[in-house]
Design an enzyme around this catalytic site. Sequence first.
Site, PDB file in Angstrom:
ATOM      1  N   GLY B 245       0.764  -1.051  -0.058  1.00 13.23           N
ATOM      2  CA  GLY B 245       0.002   0.097   0.018  1.00 13.23           C
ATOM      3  C   GLY B 245       0.773   1.051   0.032  1.00 13.23           C
ATOM      4  CG  HIS B 246      -1.493   4.828   0.374  1.00 11.12           C
ATOM      5  ND1 HIS B 246      -2.283   5.983   0.049  1.00 11.12           N
ATOM      6  CD2 HIS B 246      -1.840   4.352   1.303  1.00 11.12           C
ATOM      7  CE1 HIS B 246      -3.263   5.801   0.994  1.00 11.12           C
ATOM      8  NE2 HIS B 246      -2.806   4.657   1.718  1.00 11.12           N
ATOM      9  CG  ASN B 247       2.482   7.467   2.228  1.00  5.25           C
ATOM     10  OD1 ASN B 247       1.335   7.384   1.639  1.00  5.25           O
ATOM     11  ND2 ASN B 247       3.285   8.387   2.335  1.00  5.25           N
TER      12      ASN B 247
END
Lengths: 362, 362, 362
Positions: B245-247
């Site tokens: 996922g993001h980050n």
Amino acid sequence: MGPAKESLGGSFTLARVASAVGGRVAGNAALRLSGVRGLEEAGPSDLSWIADERWAREGRDSRAGALLVASEESASGKPAVVVRNPTLALATWLEVWRPSARPRPGISRKAHVHASARLGKGVSVAAGATVEGGAVIGARSVLCPGSFVGRGAVLGEDCYLHPNAAVLERCRIGARVILHAGAVVGSDGFGYVWDGERHRKIPQLGIARVEEDVEIGANAAIDRATLGETVIGRGTKIDNLVQIGHNVFVGEQSVLCGQAGIAGSARVGRRVTLAGQVGVSDHATIGDGVVATGQAGIVRGANVPAGTVVSGMPAAPHRDFMRSAAWVARLPDLARRVAGLEKRGGGAGEGETPWKSESPKS
Amino acid sequence: MGPAKESLGGSFTLARVASAVGGRVAGNAALRLSGVRGLEEAGPSDLSWIADERWAREGRDSRAGALLVASEESASGKPAVVVRNPTLALATWLEVWRPSARPRPGISRKAHVHASARLGKGVSVAAGATVEGGAVIGARSVLCPGSFVGRGAVLGEDCYLHPNAAVLERCRIGARVILHAGAVVGSDGFGYVWDGERHRKIPQLGIARVEEDVEIGANAAIDRATLGETVIGRGTKIDNLVQIGHNVFVGEQSVLCGQAGIAGSARVGRRVTLAGQVGVSDHATIGDGVVATGQAGIVRGANVPAGTVVSGMPAAPHRDFMRSAAWVARLPDLARRVAGLEKRGGGAGEGETPWKSESPKS
Amino acid sequence: MGPAKESLGGSFTLARVASAVGGRVAGNAALRLSGVRGLEEAGPSDLSWIADERWAREGRDSRAGALLVASEESASGKPAVVVRNPTLALATWLEVWRPSARPRPGISRKAHVHASARLGKGVSVAAGATVEGGAVIGARSVLCPGSFVGRGAVLGEDCYLHPNAAVLERCRIGARVILHAGAVVGSDGFGYVWDGERHRKIPQLGIARVEEDVEIGANAAIDRATLGETVIGRGTKIDNLVQIGHNVFVGEQSVLCGQAGIAGSARVGRRVTLAGQVGVSDHATIGDGVVATGQAGIVRGANVPAGTVVSGMPAAPHRDFMRSAAWVARLPDLARRVAGLEKRGGGAGEGETPWKSESPKS
């Protein structure tokens, strides 16, 4: 947006259905229908089917104009075609009524086909499809845009590669194999060895061999073997997003449902069913006819006896899993009873533990 | 279909293997072999290896013509090359014996390369591959058909993008990174905010940064950050169908097995192993050297201490999980014993609950 | 490799932010900032935001130059823009500050567009993208390289197909739908019938219908219906690697997180949240507003009441699951207490069972 139309094959009579599926008409053989629908959606101009006698009631209550049934009784007076296996008859009728349209044979000028590739009669290669050097494509196979057949790979007759499906270098695909969009056969196995400082890649020199009549779902991935072959047995059906590791062997006529995963060197027998999101660890062995229910986890090196039904993580016989799960749900009550016994018996009673309440999104 | 041949590198002597892997020959150094196989498949003309002394017996009983071993004893009299780490020696020998064939350098006239892209020396861009404006491709990198490098993206030297792999806009890929078929780096993070009527998309303006020597499996997906960077640390290996996922931050030299998933903003340390289908929830923190076993579920915000082995959902120390799992399997028996105690003690006995029998396919 | 820059939109004043998001400046409205960052990464020249009052402390302690906040208090004296919903304001500001760059309209000469396809005004079709016969592409829609729109498929206005995304034959996509890289809409449903010797494929003649404002993640797969339609309701957001089976219905504004899977004919309501790796079995029904937590397994035919939060496999109410899970962790202790009671009561005491110790990699 309006609903999709399935009357692609035009209208038909019940008599025509009966002759196509080898069944017997009960009721008006001249009845004309224009579509095929499930019981819930079916209207007076639709043919539907009763997959199982238990659904006879739904059949009777449905608005379907006619039914495929296993017995006249289960038609409850509706016009019907009586046949031994209604679902099989449905498959047969859909093939007759609406034969799948294969693209016109020929090699697009915008396809990328290497001079040394050998293409059989009636092959169709679309614009943007690639066939690399030394590859062999069996007669009548279809390569959609963005599909890829790597160097020295071999496809049998009547294969179908949907858009962006890929068969990588040297892999072998039997006749009538279908790869859905984005499916990959022959990616490197996940093999490394720690050299003290970093993970050294173990070259993956083997192949993946997919036998005839296999179907592989969208964005599924099947790794090539480190050495030797990863094998998918004849007639096995693989759903979307399934992962198959290197050197895995899957027997004939098995069914691997969506997002199931099989780790390296596992052996799966014939007629096995892995339900959705089942995980099979490396070096596990799964006997013929085993059914693993949804999300079951078969641990490393496990040996699941033929014909058993297993559930849970770690996987156990389904009956035992269900029994234990029922008791797990009642554990707080059981714990209370134990505390009560201890109080009465002068034992050291205990209250409940508090537990960290958690975010539902966790 | 016949079996695949691996004798791609032609025949070789045991002496040649020994010198390549820095080992010592035990037995006939002039012995000529033609292939390399695992212990089960190996024949008299094959080299095999004993990855672990525990398998010495399998080595002795195998039909292999010669073995890579850690000690002369474990060769049980077979011709052998003795080396500290046989699996490492296998990797070295396979590289020497059968060097991976890189496509000829050059840009296909049928590739789609933007005029403002900068390509290093010896880059290979196949027909149907795309390099967008401002992208930078390091020397000797290979772009297979259907692969994509987006606007302003940067690839290091000696990268390999397999068919239909994609590095999206502005993402940065280090040297020697391998993206397998269909892998995606830089898809939008899954970020929305409810505005009272609908989910409003939060623009995902960050990037994904993949450090050198990372390998990313077929059809895996790594999201770009909302702002800042999603980071995959140097030397980390990611298997097929893994979701990041993001980050998310993943440290160096970690191993993420098939279908593992890491939700937004989770932090994963160095040398971590996530086995197949492990799930890591958002904002969880996983210490260095942690091992999460198959299908483990690490809940939102959890903090897994460095060096621990965790299992189950919610994840617990592996030993505790195994102990509890053993007792869960015996719960019906435990409940019977409690009921017995209650009867004897005059407590309110209870029978078993019936449980809803369920379809094995569920 | 250096960090990525997000100051793509150039510098801005706090006043400009306030007017863009309809907020009120607290502090120096002329303050000039050059970037937007999360609280941890933000520096003196960055705008950040406090998504939730609970994080006011992190906001105060951060190095951010200014904050988007819901109340002046939570800005703790930092320059701020006060607005009802800071996260919503963030989304709005990012759109204003850094509008997403759409590729120039036009059909690349290297695109493969069938003569009978109908393309709306301002459509952009990249090199290597394919639009088949009879397909309809709504105005301003963007097709990236390797993306595919099949025969007779219909896309609404302002759709965006990222590289190698595919919408297959006859499927229907509403306005403003985003398909991320490798996403597939309209792959065949997984439908077979055993004919006594082999799995016979049931032709999949239906379609998949994706309503407006849906977003579909990288390498996700949505099957077409056997007959009729698979439906994804308006505004629903689907994350990477999600699997949706044939004839599934998903209501409006639901959120399906990474690697969730929904089996054939399941019905999912409106505003439902399926967390990562959740599995929904075939013919299950999930009420409006249900939240299924990570890795929850909803069994075949289950009916989850609207508004409930469920966890575990088989899925149970979250509170019950957490309570039972807490007791499962204490089972060895509970068993010891039962054995103790038995000893005191003269019952047949029992020790602990040994359990097969297992590889952490399993």
